[in-house]
Design a protein around this motif. Structure first.
Motif, mmCIF file in Angstrom:
data_model
loop_
_atom_site.group_PDB
_atom_site.id
_atom_site.type_symbol
_atom_site.label_atom_id
_atom_site.label_comp_id
_atom_site.label_asym_id
_atom_site.label_seq_id
_atom_site.Cartn_x
_atom_site.Cartn_y
_atom_site.Cartn_z
ATOM 1 N N PRO A 58 71.974 -20.585 112.449
ATOM 2 C CA PRO A 58 71.311 -20.921 111.188
ATOM 3 C C PRO A 58 72.271 -21.712 110.297
ATOM 4 O O PRO A 58 73.451 -21.419 110.245
ATOM 5 C CB PRO A 58 70.988 -19.561 110.559
ATOM 6 N N ASN A 59 71.707 -22.706 109.620
ATOM 7 C CA ASN A 59 72.540 -23.728 109.026
ATOM 8 C C ASN A 59 72.917 -23.486 107.567
ATOM 9 O O ASN A 59 72.107 -23.098 106.740
ATOM 10 C CB ASN A 59 71.799 -25.074 109.150
ATOM 11 N N GLU A 110 77.394 -19.466 115.093
ATOM 12 C CA GLU A 110 76.279 -18.568 114.787
ATOM 13 C C GLU A 110 76.647 -17.540 113.722
ATOM 14 O O GLU A 110 76.185 -16.410 113.737
ATOM 15 C CB GLU A 110 75.816 -17.902 116.095
ATOM 16 N N ILE A 111 77.483 -17.970 112.791
ATOM 17 C CA ILE A 111 78.012 -17.038 111.791
ATOM 18 C C ILE A 111 76.902 -16.408 110.945
ATOM 19 O O ILE A 111 77.047 -15.298 110.442
ATOM 20 C CB ILE A 111 79.075 -17.757 110.906
ATOM 21 N N VAL A 116 68.014 -17.348 117.885
ATOM 22 C CA VAL A 116 68.186 -17.400 119.338
ATOM 23 C C VAL A 116 69.483 -18.144 119.614
ATOM 24 O O VAL A 116 69.697 -19.247 119.108
ATOM 25 C CB VAL A 116 67.012 -18.144 120.013
ATOM 26 N N SER A 117 70.358 -17.537 120.403
ATOM 27 C CA SER A 117 71.607 -18.205 120.738
ATOM 28 C C SER A 117 71.363 -19.167 121.889
ATOM 29 O O SER A 117 70.754 -18.803 122.896
ATOM 30 C CB SER A 117 72.665 -17.178 121.147
ATOM 31 N N ILE A 134 80.433 -18.903 118.584
ATOM 32 C CA ILE A 134 81.299 -18.440 117.494
ATOM 33 C C ILE A 134 80.492 -17.604 116.522
ATOM 34 O O ILE A 134 79.374 -17.946 116.154
ATOM 35 C CB ILE A 134 81.949 -19.649 116.790
ATOM 36 N N ASN A 135 81.047 -16.462 116.190
ATOM 37 C CA ASN A 135 80.404 -15.607 115.207
ATOM 38 C C ASN A 135 81.500 -14.878 114.430
ATOM 39 O O ASN A 135 82.683 -15.132 114.663
ATOM 40 C CB ASN A 135 79.437 -14.633 115.894
#
Lengths: 160, 391
Positions: B171-172, B202-203, B215-216, B230-231
């Motif tokens: 999410p942006n 995907e933080i 959704v990854s 990356i999270n």
């Protein structure tokens, strides 16, 4: 929707119905109706104010009284509780599991007033076996709200 | 004296956010909608675990890749949230925030001249990190009409023989856009066909609203071997100051990332790692509570923009709204500056997130309802004034 309305109202009873509707993505009418319903069903029992009396000049004493009782025939706990909670001095009454039966919260102007109430009104009830009075010295948190200090936003003003 | 500086670093522009921050800092009592972090404190049980680790004297380095316990919990989390299976021993690296993971991943994968596709508007660090790693950043301009999602057409347009990495910032931040599974599928096919790699940031993965969950891209067929996922803990658990993130990647990539991390960082902060274990184990109810609270404020903000007649794309993730202010005939920067000076409301110009952010504003709703109400009533007054001026 009910749970969400309650979740917000529990923290902020003064919220505008319009704002509440926007936050929940519902129409104002349906939110208002739902609240009216819940008032009728006694799910919402009031809209009180959380006051930190320590910060006022008014003297107030709160005590928690542990009450042991013997429920008598034809008169279960509920009846005894009723005889206790009818008093104006009594703020809250809970039936408890464990070492005693009722937790009774009493508010008075002075310790003496509270003690007098316990000895003359509470202890003298037929069903009451014993009482133990604990005075509240300081309230840190009440109704999920910290009373101690106002919280400040310490975040930097602009961050990526 | 010789010039002590590297040409490369001197050429890199400081973040537009920084510039705006300096202006805001001079203002007394401005209401800020420019904050890129949660307004919650870290849940107490998580903080408590950090404190406990200090009491226990756990103040030493951990292994370079991070506490084993934490890496295992990260794997559990990736499995339960995305169905992804990673090996804690060889495929997880605990980093100093998601930011370090971005930097290390790019440095591990790029050779001079390799091109990195960066869909914009986006977080500020992909471009400079690409340059510092010797790569060449290539912007893909996402558009409001596409819901700020990456389309296969836009992707294909920018792919060359030198393209190596595609950044997927969803999410942006700043748009709040979320890629659905059906949006990811064609992208994944192109990535495979063109033999690219994906850096999927995907933080904000836990902060999506409505019934659509994040959704990854790593969970799509064939993608796990090509994706550095990356999270981190900053946004999900309100832990920004703990500086803790992670990367999950194929062992062959992770091994090299670990090398850079080992020499540059040693290991992520130990206290933070212990706290993070508690966050992953018992933090789900906290996340649920925060998500609901952001969602309520998201609705409030969208409603407020609608009321004042400002178009705003409906964000489905993160905690930002990205209203379109182009109709006022001001640049983003002019708009933001005037809003700040005239009404003392700070919101970041869209251009801080890439040139294609021109005509937009990033408004963070990670702020109390009271603040939001006051800020939006001021903003509404401001917009009315601009409209009057235009007439």
């Amino acid at each position: 929707m009910r749970e969400k309305i309650l979740g917000i109202l529990e923290k902020n009873a003064r919220i505008d119905i319009r704002d509440l509707a926007v936050l929940l993505g519902e129409s104002e009418v349906s939110v208002a109706n739902e609240i009216a319903e819940m008032e009728k069903e006694h799910i919402i029992c009031g809209y009180h104010t959380l006051i930190n009396w320590d910060n006022t000049s008014q003297e107030k004493v709160t005590a928690l009284i542990e009450v042991k009782v013997t429920p008598q025939r034809g008169m279960g706990f509920d009846k005894i509780a009723e005889r206790i909670y009818q008093y104006n001095e009594v703020n809250a009454v809970y039936l408890m599991s464990g070492a005693y039966d009722f937790a009774v919260f009493i508010e008075g102007k002075t310790m003496k007033e509270v003690a007098l109430f316990v000895s003359s009104k509470l202890s003298t009830l037929d069903s009451v076996l014993s009482t133990a009075t604990h005075f509240v010295l300081k309230k840190y948190k009440d109704h999920g709200t910290e009373l101690v200090e106002e919280i400040h936003d310490e975040r930097m003003l602009v961050t990526p | 004296m010789r010039n002590p500086l590297s040409e490369t670093i001197v050429r890199i522009q400081p973040s537009g956010i920084r510039k705006f921050f300096d202006i805001v800092s001079e203002m007394k009592d401005a209401i800020s909608l420019g904050v890129g972090e949660p307004d919650f404190d870290t849940p107490w049980h998580v903080r408590e675990e950090g404190i406990y680790s200090l009491e226990k004297g756990r103040t030493f380095y951990t292994s370079n890749s991070g506490l084993k316990e934490l890496r295992s919990e990260i794997c559990n989390y990736l499995y339960r949230s995305a169905g992804l299976t990673y090996q804690p021993e060889s495929e997880i690296l605990v980093t100093v925030g998601g930011s370090e993971a971005i930097d290390v991943a790019l440095r591990a994968m790029l050779d001079p001249g390799d091109e990195v596709l960066i869909p914009q508007p986006c977080f500020v660090s992909y471009e400079p990190c690409t340059i510092l790693a010797g790569g060449k950043p290539v912007a893909i301009r996402l558009e409001e009409k596409d819901n700020f999602r990456l389309t296969p057409e836009k992707l294909l347009e920018k792919i060359t023989d030198r393209t190596k990495i595609l950044i997927m910032p969803f999410p942006n931040n700043p748009t709040g856009a979320v890629m659905r599974r059906e949006d990811l599928e064609p992208i994944a096919r192109i990535v495979e066909e063109k033999d690219l790699f994906v850096l999927s940031d995907e933080i904000y993965s836990e902060l999506t609203y409505g019934d659509k969950r994040h959704v990854s891209i790593a969970s799509l067929p064939g993608m796990k071997d090509r994706t550095v996922l990356i999270n981190g803990f900053s946004k999900t658990y309100a832990m920004t100051g703990w500086r803790l993130g992670y990367a999950a990647a194929p062992a062959v990539i992770l091994k090299q990332m670990l090398k850079i991390h080992q020499f540059a960082i040693m290991c992520a902060p130990t206290t933070s790692q212990y706290a993070a274990v508690a966050a992953l184990r018992d933090g789900d109810p906290d996340v649920e509570m925060m998500r609901e609270s952001y969602d309520q404020r998201r609705r409030f903000v969208l409603h407020a923009f609608k009321e004042m007649g400002v178009d705003c794309f409906e964000p489905e993730g993160a905690f930002y709204a990205f209203p379109n202010i182009s109709r006022f005939g001001l640049t983003s920067e002019e708009f933001a500056n005037r809003l700040l000076r005239e009404e003392k409301v700070a919101a970041v110009p869209g251009t801080a997130f890439g040139a294609c952010g021109e005509g937009f504003l990033r408004v963070s709703y990670a702020s109390s309802l009271k603040n939001l109400k006051e800020a939006f009533s001021r903003m509404s007054r401001f917009v009315e004034r601009l409209d009057r001026e235009a007439r």
